[in-house]
Scaffold this active site. Structure first.
Site, PDB file in Angstrom:
ATOM      1  N   GLU A 173       0.914  -1.199  -0.105  1.00 16.13           N
ATOM      2  CA  GLU A 173       0.108  -0.078  -0.049  1.00 16.13           C
ATOM      3  C   GLU A 173       0.812   1.299   0.014  1.00 16.13           C
ATOM      4  O   GLU A 173       0.693   2.079   0.791  1.00 16.13           O
ATOM      5  CB  GLU A 173      -1.041  -0.103   1.051  1.00 16.13           C
ATOM      6  N   ASN A 229       1.987  -5.374  -3.002  1.00 11.81           N
ATOM      7  CA  ASN A 229       0.768  -5.633  -2.929  1.00 11.81           C
ATOM      8  C   ASN A 229      -0.067  -4.188  -2.501  1.00 11.81           C
ATOM      9  O   ASN A 229       0.418  -3.490  -1.760  1.00 11.81           O
ATOM     10  CB  ASN A 229       0.853  -6.247  -1.320  1.00 11.81           C
ATOM     11  N   HIS A 253     -10.318  -6.810  -1.711  1.00  6.07           N
ATOM     12  CA  HIS A 253     -11.392  -6.583  -0.704  1.00  6.07           C
ATOM     13  C   HIS A 253     -12.606  -6.012  -1.170  1.00  6.07           C
ATOM     14  O   HIS A 253     -12.522  -4.595  -1.388  1.00  6.07           O
ATOM     15  CB  HIS A 253     -10.922  -5.946   0.783  1.00  6.07           C
ATOM     16  N   GLU A 268      -5.610 -11.099  -0.895  1.00  9.88           N
ATOM     17  CA  GLU A 268      -6.402 -10.919   0.624  1.00  9.88           C
ATOM     18  C   GLU A 268      -8.188 -10.944   0.244  1.00  9.88           C
ATOM     19  O   GLU A 268      -8.821 -10.237   0.586  1.00  9.88           O
ATOM     20  CB  GLU A 268      -6.147  -9.691   1.275  1.00  9.88           C
ATOM     21  N   ASP A 292     -11.941 -11.158   0.020  1.00 10.44           N
ATOM     22  CA  ASP A 292     -13.093 -11.357   0.744  1.00 10.44           C
ATOM     23  C   ASP A 292     -14.049 -10.588  -0.135  1.00 10.44           C
ATOM     24  O   ASP A 292     -13.686  -9.507  -0.594  1.00 10.44           O
ATOM     25  CB  ASP A 292     -12.844 -10.926   2.145  1.00 10.44           C
TER      26      ASP A 292
END
Ligand code: G3I
Length: 386
Positions: free
Chosen positions: A184, A230, A266, A295, A297
């Site tokens: 990030e 990432n 996400h 990641e 979800d």
């Protein structure tokens, strides 16, 4: 009629909200949540959908199928939970540490590193035939407090950061398949994350070169680990991904080591659209490096304001997982597949619980560790396109 199961789930959520405090912190302190009540009486199932049984998601898959897990002494630590261990071993071939390999956990004071919890998790993975994806060497969040109060000139900051990366990557050398080296570093508008509440002490004190320095140090310490940049919203923000692509091209031109880009993903039940996701994956595929969903979800209650996962929403989530996994497998050639990782095992473990006022059910297994229709969606996509 709201049955006891719904009340207990709402209780989880309400306690979660309180534990989060006013800042809406990401994680509910699981130690404050009531243990899972033994379901001694035959209460009605919380939802009408029949739990899904899938033999094993990873069966016949030749790339990482991963899951992020709490470890160490967190209430939901996989090392303390038979249900989580069984599901991780049954369905996944890779683990990511949700929190215990971050800077604050591994490097609590300037002169001390604490690898105990992380080593226990790496040993668990190794003993059960799972690989490890390291998360994360350098991030602006969950830095140790001493790092935030560190003083020195640019060279001192460089040495401090490089010492962290080198010490940690050397410690795990040969035991991790890959690392999120930097997480990030960009904002959604494509600029570097700099000042403000979610500012980066690394950018503020070293400049943009902190990123390449972290990758160089990681490669030197562990030549065999795949090194990823990432970030979130890469599947939706053209500006953010554009900045990442330009960075990768620059690294490739200057022989700065980088092996792939991690798309956190996400996401919600309807955004971003599948064609946008495929187009964003393609931009990294075109660079000739790996694409890893790091990641995943899928929130399903962003606008629905539901208080339980209805069969209809569960089916929509199944299709959404199927579509996202299919998009990945039909866009990313097998040689460039860094893998697919979901960010948690059970819905109750998700960082999203307590983040918003309404409950959500973003993962593949429910509060009872039963497979949801979403699990079948992933299994169907893998079977069809792997
Ligand atoms: O360890 C403390 C505990 O002592 C305390 O009692 C408890 C209550 O405040 O907090 C515990 O620390 C929490 C930690 O999770 C472990 O549970 C932090 O407050 C909490 O902020 C932290 O949340 C994590 C979040 O990153 C931090 O930004 C989530 O679990 C984790 O899932 C989430 O993961 C991030 C990835 O690393 C990077 N990508 C985004 C993703 C979601 O934010």
């Amino acid at each position: 009629m709201i049955n006891l199961r719904i009340i207990s789930l709402l209780l989880f959520t309400c306690i979660g909200l309180i534990a989060c405090g006013s800042d809406g912190g990401h994680q509910v302190d699981k130690s404050k949540l009531p243990d899972k009540q033994e379901d001694n009486n035959q209460q009605e199932k919380l939802t009408e959908f029949t739990p899904v049984t899938v033999a094993s998601l990873k069966e016949g898959v030749d790339f990482p199928i991963g899951v992020a897990v709490p470890a160490g002494n967190y209430g939901s630590s996989i090392l303390l939970s038979e249900e989580r261990q069984n599901l991780a071993i049954q369905h996944f071939n890779q683990l990511s540490a949700e929190n215990i390999m971050k800077m604050d956990a591994l490097h609590p004071t300037q002169d001390t590193f604490n690898f105990t919890d992380a080593d226990n998790l790496v040993n668990f993975a190794s003993n059960n035939g799972l690989s490890m994806h390291g998360h994360v060497l350098v991030w602006h969040s969950q830095t140790a407090s001493w790092m935030r109060s560190f003083t020195g000139d640019k060279q001192a900051w460089i040495e401090m950061m490089e010492n962290h990366v080198t010490t940690v990557a050397t410690h795990f050398a040969g035991r991790l398949k890959s690392w999120d080296v930097v997480n990030e570093a960009f904002l959604d508008d494509g600029n570097y994350r700099n000042t403000g509440d979610s500012g980066s002490i690394w950018y503020q004190n070293i400049g943009a070169e902190f990123i390449e320095r972290a990758f160089i140090a990681a490669r030197a310490a562990d030549p065999d680990a795949e090194l990823y940049y990432n970030d979130y919203n890469l599947s939706s923000s053209a500006a953010k991904l554009g900045a990442v692509v330009n960075m990768v091209k620059d690294f490739q031109n200057r022989n700065i080591p980088i092996d792939g880009v991690g798309f956190q993903m996400h996401i919600s039940g309807n955004y971003p659209g599948i064609s946008a996701i495929k187009a964003q994956f393609q931009k990294v595929v075109d660079l000739g490096i790996k694409v890893k969903i790091t990641e995943l979800d899928i929130r399903m209650n962003t606008a629905e304001n539901l208080d339980e996962l209805t069969p209809d929403i569960a089916e929509k989530q199944k299709k959404r997982y199927y579509d996202v996994i299919s998009a990945y497998l039909t866009t990313v050639p097998s040689a460039q597949r860094g893998g697919i990782t979901v960010w948690g095992i059970s819905d109750v473990d998700s960082w999203i619980i307590g983040l918003y006022d309404s409950p959500d059910w973003p993962l593949l297994f429910n509060a009872e560790f039963e497979g949801k229709p979403a699990l079948q969606g992933v299994a169907d996509a893998l079977a069809e396109f792997k």
